[in-house]
Design a protein around this motif. Structure first.
Motif, short mmCIF file in Angstrom:
data_model
loop_
_atom_site.label_atom_id
_atom_site.label_comp_id
_atom_site.label_asym_id
_atom_site.label_seq_id
_atom_site.Cartn_x
_atom_site.Cartn_y
_atom_site.Cartn_z
N PHE A 5 48.13 -22.85 -37.46
CA PHE A 5 48.11 -21.41 -37.19
C PHE A 5 48.89 -20.65 -38.25
CE2 PHE A 5 50.21 -17.75 -35.09
CZ PHE A 5 49.10 -16.94 -35.04
N SER A 6 50.10 -21.07 -38.55
CA SER A 6 50.92 -20.37 -39.54
C SER A 6 50.27 -20.39 -40.92
CB SER A 6 52.31 -21.01 -39.62
OG SER A 6 53.01 -20.79 -38.43
N ILE A 7 49.69 -21.51 -41.28
CA ILE A 7 49.04 -21.64 -42.58
C ILE A 7 47.83 -20.70 -42.68
CG2 ILE A 7 47.73 -23.21 -44.07
CD1 ILE A 7 49.57 -25.46 -42.91
N ILE A 8 46.98 -20.76 -41.66
CA ILE A 8 45.76 -19.95 -41.66
C ILE A 8 46.09 -18.47 -41.60
CG2 ILE A 8 43.71 -19.42 -40.27
CD1 ILE A 8 43.75 -22.54 -39.62
N LYS A 9 47.06 -18.09 -40.76
CA LYS A 9 47.45 -16.68 -40.67
C LYS A 9 47.99 -16.19 -42.01
CE LYS A 9 49.88 -13.36 -37.74
NZ LYS A 9 49.57 -12.34 -38.65
N SER A 10 48.77 -17.02 -42.67
CA SER A 10 49.31 -16.66 -43.98
C SER A 10 48.19 -16.43 -44.99
CB SER A 10 50.25 -17.76 -44.47
OG SER A 10 50.64 -17.51 -45.80
N PHE A 11 47.21 -17.31 -45.00
CA PHE A 11 46.07 -17.16 -45.92
C PHE A 11 45.32 -15.87 -45.63
CE2 PHE A 11 45.32 -21.98 -46.81
CZ PHE A 11 46.46 -22.01 -47.57
N TYR A 12 45.10 -15.58 -44.34
CA TYR A 12 44.37 -14.36 -43.96
C TYR A 12 45.17 -13.12 -44.32
CZ TYR A 12 41.75 -10.95 -41.32
OH TYR A 12 41.02 -9.83 -40.96
N ASP A 13 46.46 -13.13 -44.00
CA ASP A 13 47.31 -11.97 -44.29
C ASP A 13 47.40 -11.68 -45.79
OD1 ASP A 13 47.79 -11.66 -41.59
OD2 ASP A 13 49.78 -12.59 -41.64
N ARG A 14 47.31 -12.71 -46.60
CA ARG A 14 47.37 -12.53 -48.06
C ARG A 14 45.98 -12.29 -48.66
NH1 ARG A 14 50.38 -17.85 -48.92
NH2 ARG A 14 49.17 -17.85 -50.82
N GLU A 15 44.99 -12.13 -47.77
CA GLU A 15 43.60 -11.84 -48.15
C GLU A 15 42.97 -12.96 -48.98
OE1 GLU A 15 43.43 -7.90 -49.82
OE2 GLU A 15 44.15 -6.99 -47.97
N LEU A 16 43.42 -14.19 -48.71
CA LEU A 16 42.82 -15.36 -49.37
C LEU A 16 41.68 -15.92 -48.54
CD1 LEU A 16 46.12 -17.13 -50.45
CD2 LEU A 16 44.62 -15.73 -51.88
N TRP A 17 41.68 -15.61 -47.25
CA TRP A 17 40.64 -16.06 -46.33
C TRP A 17 39.98 -14.87 -45.66
CZ3 TRP A 17 41.15 -20.93 -42.87
CH2 TRP A 17 41.39 -22.04 -43.67
N SER A 18 38.69 -15.01 -45.36
CA SER A 18 37.94 -13.99 -44.64
C SER A 18 38.01 -14.26 -43.13
CB SER A 18 36.48 -14.01 -45.08
OG SER A 18 35.88 -15.24 -44.67
N LYS A 19 37.55 -13.30 -42.34
CA LYS A 19 37.48 -13.49 -40.89
C LYS A 19 36.56 -14.67 -40.56
CE LYS A 19 38.44 -8.80 -39.54
NZ LYS A 19 37.95 -7.56 -38.96
N GLU A 20 35.49 -14.82 -41.32
CA GLU A 20 34.57 -15.92 -41.08
C GLU A 20 35.25 -17.27 -41.27
OE1 GLU A 20 30.25 -17.66 -42.59
OE2 GLU A 20 31.09 -15.90 -43.57
N MET A 21 36.08 -17.36 -42.28
CA MET A 21 36.80 -18.61 -42.53
C MET A 21 37.76 -18.91 -41.38
SD MET A 21 37.43 -18.05 -46.59
CE MET A 21 38.09 -19.65 -47.04
N VAL A 22 38.45 -17.88 -40.89
CA VAL A 22 39.36 -18.07 -39.75
C VAL A 22 38.55 -18.46 -38.52
CG1 VAL A 22 41.09 -16.98 -38.28
CG2 VAL A 22 41.03 -16.43 -40.72
#
Length: 46
Positions: A5-22
């Motif tokens: 969760f922390s890893i994925i949230k960090s990626f999303y917050d830094r705009e490295l991941w899209s909503k689809e990826m999450v």
């Protein structure tokens, strides 16, 4: 134990991941639907 969760949230917050990826990480069992909503601000819909 990996804190996905922390890893994925960090990626999303830094705009490295899209909503689809999450979204896909819920299907993969890495995070819970509630964590998807906390991360993206949108409800998880099947």
């Amino acid at each position: 134990m990996t804190d996905w969760f922390s890893i994925i949230k960090s990626f999303y917050d830094r705009e490295l991941w899209s909503k689809e990826m999450v979204y896909n990480t819920v299907a993969a069992g890495r995070i819970k639907p509630e964590q998807y909503e906390e991360t993206t601000g949108e409800p998880y819909e099947v």
